[in-house]
Structure formats: structure tokens, C-alpha cells
Motif scaffolding. Sequence first.
Motif, PDB file in Angstrom:
ATOM      1  N   GLY A  77       0.757  -1.268  -0.076  1.00 38.04           N
ATOM      2  CA  GLY A  77      -0.046   0.209  -0.173  1.00 38.04           C
ATOM      3  C   GLY A  77       0.794   1.073   0.290  1.00 38.04           C
ATOM      4  N   ASN A  78       1.965   1.269  -0.542  1.00 43.56           N
ATOM      5  CA  ASN A  78       2.875   2.352  -0.488  1.00 43.56           C
ATOM      6  C   ASN A  78       3.711   2.235  -2.047  1.00 43.56           C
ATOM      7  OD1 ASN A  78       2.016   4.372   1.493  1.00 43.56           O
ATOM      8  ND2 ASN A  78       2.588   2.809   2.915  1.00 43.56           N
ATOM      9  N   GLU A  79       4.143   3.281  -2.547  1.00 43.13           N
ATOM     10  CA  GLU A  79       5.504   3.363  -3.364  1.00 43.13           C
ATOM     11  C   GLU A  79       6.524   2.822  -2.487  1.00 43.13           C
ATOM     12  OE1 GLU A  79       2.412   5.024  -5.417  1.00 43.13           O
ATOM     13  OE2 GLU A  79       3.390   5.689  -3.553  1.00 43.13           O
ATOM     14  N   ILE A  80       7.440   2.028  -3.060  1.00 41.35           N
ATOM     15  CA  ILE A  80       8.529   1.430  -2.410  1.00 41.35           C
ATOM     16  C   ILE A  80      10.061   2.214  -2.405  1.00 41.35           C
ATOM     17  CG2 ILE A  80       7.424  -0.856  -2.476  1.00 41.35           C
ATOM     18  CD1 ILE A  80       9.516  -1.411  -4.755  1.00 41.35           C
ATOM     19  N   GLY A  81      10.082   3.076  -3.322  1.00 44.12           N
ATOM     20  CA  GLY A  81      11.348   4.059  -3.596  1.00 44.12           C
ATOM     21  C   GLY A  81      12.113   3.958  -4.585  1.00 44.12           C
ATOM     22  N   GLY A  82      13.339   3.808  -4.641  1.00 42.86           N
ATOM     23  CA  GLY A  82      13.903   3.760  -5.837  1.00 42.86           C
ATOM     24  C   GLY A  82      14.411   2.441  -6.492  1.00 42.86           C
ATOM     25  N   LEU A  83      15.333   2.452  -7.388  1.00 43.01           N
ATOM     26  CA  LEU A  83      15.782   1.151  -8.000  1.00 43.01           C
ATOM     27  C   LEU A  83      16.188   0.228  -6.845  1.00 43.01           C
ATOM     28  CD1 LEU A  83      17.347   2.360 -11.234  1.00 43.01           C
ATOM     29  CD2 LEU A  83      15.181   1.313 -11.011  1.00 43.01           C
ATOM     30  N   ALA A  84      17.031   0.645  -6.045  1.00 44.21           N
ATOM     31  CA  ALA A  84      17.543  -0.262  -4.895  1.00 44.21           C
ATOM     32  C   ALA A  84      16.490  -1.112  -4.346  1.00 44.21           C
ATOM     33  CB  ALA A  84      18.548   0.256  -3.954  1.00 44.21           C
ATOM     34  N   SER A  85      15.280  -0.361  -4.080  1.00 46.52           N
ATOM     35  CA  SER A  85      14.194  -1.102  -3.309  1.00 46.52           C
ATOM     36  C   SER A  85      13.449  -1.936  -4.230  1.00 46.52           C
ATOM     37  CB  SER A  85      13.261   0.099  -2.810  1.00 46.52           C
ATOM     38  OG  SER A  85      13.720   0.756  -1.825  1.00 46.52           O
ATOM     39  N   GLY A  86      13.431  -1.574  -5.600  1.00 42.38           N
ATOM     40  CA  GLY A  86      13.053  -2.513  -6.686  1.00 42.38           C
ATOM     41  C   GLY A  86      13.750  -4.016  -6.635  1.00 42.38           C
ATOM     42  N   LYS A  87      14.991  -3.671  -6.599  1.00 44.24           N
ATOM     43  CA  LYS A  87      15.898  -5.113  -6.388  1.00 44.24           C
ATOM     44  C   LYS A  87      15.499  -5.701  -5.147  1.00 44.24           C
ATOM     45  CE  LYS A  87      19.655  -3.185  -9.430  1.00 44.24           C
ATOM     46  NZ  LYS A  87      21.078  -2.828  -9.509  1.00 44.24           N
ATOM     47  N   ALA A 115       9.110  -2.289 -12.434  1.00 41.06           N
ATOM     48  CA  ALA A 115       9.682  -3.151 -13.520  1.00 41.06           C
ATOM     49  C   ALA A 115      11.226  -3.851 -13.201  1.00 41.06           C
ATOM     50  CB  ALA A 115      10.111  -2.202 -14.845  1.00 41.06           C
ATOM     51  N   ALA A 116      11.952  -2.991 -12.611  1.00 41.57           N
ATOM     52  CA  ALA A 116      13.109  -3.534 -12.035  1.00 41.57           C
ATOM     53  C   ALA A 116      12.902  -4.863 -10.996  1.00 41.57           C
ATOM     54  CB  ALA A 116      14.024  -2.394 -11.239  1.00 41.57           C
ATOM     55  N   ALA A 117      11.932  -4.460 -10.029  1.00 38.77           N
ATOM     56  CA  ALA A 117      11.554  -5.636  -9.403  1.00 38.77           C
ATOM     57  C   ALA A 117      11.427  -6.921 -10.197  1.00 38.77           C
ATOM     58  CB  ALA A 117      10.570  -5.276  -8.524  1.00 38.77           C
ATOM     59  N   ALA A 118      10.330  -6.760 -11.253  1.00 39.64           N
ATOM     60  CA  ALA A 118      10.035  -7.893 -11.817  1.00 39.64           C
ATOM     61  C   ALA A 118      11.185  -8.484 -12.501  1.00 39.64           C
ATOM     62  CB  ALA A 118       9.005  -7.489 -12.833  1.00 39.64           C
ATOM     63  N   ARG A 119      11.936  -7.826 -12.964  1.00 43.49           N
ATOM     64  CA  ARG A 119      13.237  -8.233 -13.735  1.00 43.49           C
ATOM     65  C   ARG A 119      14.126  -9.256 -12.682  1.00 43.49           C
ATOM     66  NH1 ARG A 119      13.948  -3.162 -15.555  1.00 43.49           N
ATOM     67  NH2 ARG A 119      13.370  -2.912 -17.712  1.00 43.49           N
ATOM     68  N   ALA A 120      14.411  -8.530 -11.486  1.00 45.00           N
ATOM     69  CA  ALA A 120      14.911  -9.363 -10.440  1.00 45.00           C
ATOM     70  C   ALA A 120      14.416 -10.548  -9.833  1.00 45.00           C
ATOM     71  CB  ALA A 120      15.275  -8.151  -9.221  1.00 45.00           C
ATOM     72  N   ALA A 121      12.897 -10.657  -9.869  1.00 44.51           N
ATOM     73  CA  ALA A 121      12.265 -11.739  -9.560  1.00 44.51           C
ATOM     74  C   ALA A 121      12.511 -12.773 -10.444  1.00 44.51           C
ATOM     75  CB  ALA A 121      10.778 -11.313  -9.338  1.00 44.51           C
ATOM     76  N   GLY A 122      12.752 -12.485 -11.796  1.00 37.97           N
ATOM     77  CA  GLY A 122      12.571 -13.514 -12.976  1.00 37.97           C
ATOM     78  C   GLY A 122      11.445 -14.359 -13.159  1.00 37.97           C
TER      79      GLY A 122
END
Length: 635
Positions: A77-87, A115-122
Motif C-alpha cells: 500500500g505504498n510506493e517502495i522507493g528507488g531502483l535499490a528498493s525495486g531489487k 519493472a526492476a523488481a519484476a526483472r530481479a524476480a525472474g
Amino acid sequence: MALPVLTLDEEAFAANRDLIFAYARRHGVALAPHAKTPMAPQIAAGLMEAGAWGATVANLQQAAVLLRAGVTRLILGNEIGGLASGKRLGALLAAHPDADLRAFADSPAAVETLAAAARAAGRPPENPLAVLVEVGAGRGGARDRAAVEAILTAVLLHPGLLVLDGVATYEGAVATSDPAETAANIATLMQRTAEAFALVRSLAPERPLLLTAGGSAFFDMVVAGLAPVAETDGNATLVLRSGAIFFHDHGVYERALGALDARRGFACGGAAAADFRPALRLWAEVLTRPRFPPGPAPVGGGADPAGAGPRHLRLRHARRLLRPGSAPPAANPPRRRGAARGWAAGDPAERPARLPRRAGRPGTGRRRHRRVRNLPSLHLHRPLAGAVRPRRRRAGPQRLPHLLRLTRDGPASMQTLNFQQLWRYQDQLIDGTLHTLLLTLVAAAIGTAIGVAAAAAVRSGPRPVRWAIRGYVELIRNTPSLIQLFVVFFVLPGFGLRMGAFEAASIALGLYFGAYCTEIVRAGLDAIPGSQVEAGQCLGLTRWQVFRHIVLPPALRSVYPAFTSQFVLLLLGTSLASQISAEELFHTGGFIETRTYRSFEVYAVICGIYFALVMTFKLLFAAVGHLAFRWPVRR
């Protein structure tokens, strides 16, 4: 016990749960309660079993806690931050491939993070990460149509990674002190949310979508504004994220639900919002009482619990005031609608009398003293800081600190022992005992296998192997076993080795037992004279025959006492597993103690069970040793 302590009234919690679920069913909406209110995975899992659509979390840490507990359908229920948080989100999703998570996005930059999170999740293309477009005001969220369209365009740039799943908002961010202005602001926000939903639907005509909003104060306005949108769409679900409603209080939410009843917003048969009951209670201690000049008495409860700051938490709010050695007063009945705040209506005997005036100072007591009322039930995620203004007293010896209790039932008195309350927890005690036995046997099996193999390798293995085994033995024997347990449970998951509490405890205790077993077995083997082995070889015996008939019998007899003693220490050492919430006997004792407040009785019973287990094993080992080693080994 150490104060402060926060407790949950399970009866009040169940009543609140049933009431809000009935409201949701009546209005055709789903619930994803916000887990940050209790931040207890057991409560979140229980709400899922009761029929919740899912759970809501505020950040990645809370998501990790619930995913480890088996709650897989989450709204972040919140945005998570930058690309590091996405990873970091990607690593979390990779570790939990069954997670059904929906994340907020209020800008193209937030979309890139997801999108970075989805890539890192594979994740495979057929299982992309679901995105909820957040519309908002006052804090996060897209502010206009152009911002929404930019978010949609950014999501469409990542096919196979991201997918549009609906629209989210939070109406509490636009609330003000003016009820009319608040209603107008929320109505405007609901209209903007409906417009954003129409844009998402135009890009995803066949996909089931979500509309999600709703705190615990204005959820009726959310239902009025968005339920028709979901009903007209026919393939959308309205999800309320209310969390504090399950716990309620005597402060912020009591006033909010009173206003909800005033605007006739809680339409649920004959029920009303006033039927919600506070479910969280706090115990805290008055630390000191300033006298010259008299001032607020600080309470040792932390900092600012559930909106009850120093200027709000006063003696007039206290639910109970207990002095050392005094018996707790009788419990209040539940508050009924129409009753005076915090007290049942119609029975003068149940209402608190005014505090007495000071002798020799007529009239002063009426102006300075107020009635002792119920203290607000507090939210678990916000700690306590408050001040209680005590009754002024004449100068004299300072009394011991008061015990300020925020619950209806008195604490367990240690003046009279009472073991009868523990009888209803006999099933939990039996389960805890069985888990302790299972944990001991599993760890002993692991440790014995390690000890035998390591002892054999030390005697006949290559030099690097012998050095490695000696290093393992010295490391385990010269470091605290609790740290070893924490390393297995908390450190190894960082390297991708995730396991439950029982598995981690079995491995850690098995490694601990194996180090000592290695030395025990090695000492037993070294005690066999080399001349006996040479004699067996001269007789033409094979290496296995020499080991079976010459080495093993005297070695077993020499190591048996040390091995059984180490087994007993392992049995007692399983209590350390309670530190990682493994459900063994000591952990069960802590669970029972928090519900009965009978610390002495609970731990006396736990101690007795441990003693009975140890004596049983000692008698069993003595009998086995007598039968196995009563005759001398034949030479």
C-alpha cells in the motif's frame, strides 16, 4: 513481568471482526486488512481464514514477514522507493514465487522501480507483477488525468514484466477537522478515482480489476462512491484496506465511528458503528510522582501509543489504577450504546465515584480531581508515551509506583498460587512437550551421524579433512549455542537458505550436538589399545570384523555415559529454540504466561515437565546400559 505489556482481548477482536465482515458482505465489498495495525502474522492469517480477500502491508519488511507466514495475497500500500528498493522487492518475490502481490505506482519513476523488481524476480511473462495506479491528494498518488495517463503509458512499455491491475487511493489523506469539507474532499477523490479506473479499463477490457481504498474512519464514503463503479463494471472488486477497525480504541476511532453513526454511514442490519469494542489493552507503570510543584506523572510505556500523547493520557482516562498489594477491582461490563463513555448505563454502582477531597482544604478536590475512566485501547504499532496526573497528596513518604493497567481483568496475584487456570492449556502443554521430544530426537540423530563420521575421518582421513573437522569442533564448542541458532535462522536466509523455525533449530542443535559427539566418539575409539587391533588382523579378520568384534563393543561401553549425559543437555538446550519462535515446550510456557499472567505457576509446571523428561530418559538410559553392558566384553 516486564512492563509495558500489550494484550489482545480475543472476544472483543472476534466481535469486531464479525461486525466488519458482515458489513462487507452486505455491501458486496472485499477486505484486505492493513497488517501494520497489529503486525502479527497469526492475526493476518486468522483474518484470511475468516474470509478476508488478502492483506495490506506498508513496506517490504512487512511484506516479508507475512510471506514467510504463508499469507501470499498482498497489497503493497505504498510506493517502495528507488531502483535499490525495486531489487529488494525482486529478491523477495524470487524467494516466494507463489506471492500474489499488487504494488502501488503514482509516477513513471515508480513504474520503473516495479519493472526492476519484476526483472530481479525472474517471473515468467505469463505471471507479471500487478500494478495499481494510485490516485491521491495530501500525500502519494497521481493528482490529475495527465499523471494517470503517464503512469499507464509507462506500464505498457514493460509487457511481460508489468500488468495493469486496477486503481488505489486513500481517502483519509484528504480529511480535515471540518466534516462538511471532509465529505466534499472525499467525494472529489472518489470521482477522480472512478475516472482513473475508466482509463485502466479501456486498456484492460477483459482483465478482472481492483478498486481499493478505505481506512477505518470514512470507509462508508468509499463504499458510497466506488461500489456503484465496481457494480457497473461487472468485472471489478472493491477492496477495503481497513485495519484499525478490528481493534478500535477509546480515542481517535471512537470519535470517528461516532461521526460515522451520526451520518448514518454504518448500514448493516440493526448494528451500528458504536458496537465496535476496544480490543487492545496496555499495562504500564507510573515511574515517579513530582510533588513540588505537582505535575504530570510519567508512565513507562514508550513513546506516543496510538495517538495518546502526554497531553491526552490523563488520570481521568485510566481504566484501572492499582497500588502495590491492593486487590484489583471487579471488571467492568462491556459498554453498551447510549451509555456514558467507558461505563455501562443504568447501574450507578458500576460508575466511578469522584475522588475524595483533601482533608482541611474544602472545595479543592472538586476542581482538581476527575473521575477515573477507561483508558483508550491502543494500537500495537504505535508505542505509548503519556502522563497521568495523580491525585495531590500531603507531603510525606513517597509511595511505591502505581501500576496502571489498561484492561478489565486484574493481574494474577502472586500472594495466592493458582494452578487451576493452567488446566485448560493442557493440550498446548502436551503439544509443546511432543515438539520438544521431536526436536531433541531429530537433533540427536543429526549430531550422532555427524559425530561418528567426523570421528572416523579424524582417525583415518587426509590432513585437510582432519583440520576442517577440528576447526568445526573448536568453533562450535567455544561459541554460544544461541548465536549459532541465530546464524542458522537469520543469517543463512540472506544466502538463499530459507527454512522454518523447527528446521533451523534442528540443524543448529544438531551441529552443536555433533561437535561434542565427535569428541566423545573419538575418545572412545582412542581408548582401544592398538595391540588389540593388530591381534585381530593377525588372526585374519577383515577391517569390518575387527571394528565389529574388537573395537565397537568396548568403545560403546566407554562412551555411553558421556553420550547419554550430552543427550540430556541437548534436551534441556532445546529451550533456546523459543528465541526463534519454534513451538517447543518453553515457547508454549511463554504463550500461556502471556494469557494467564501466572508466571510462577506456568514456569513451575514447565520446570516440572523438563525434570520429568530428564528423569525418564535417565532411567531409560540406565536400563539400556544395564542390559547392554552388564557382562564384560569378551577378549
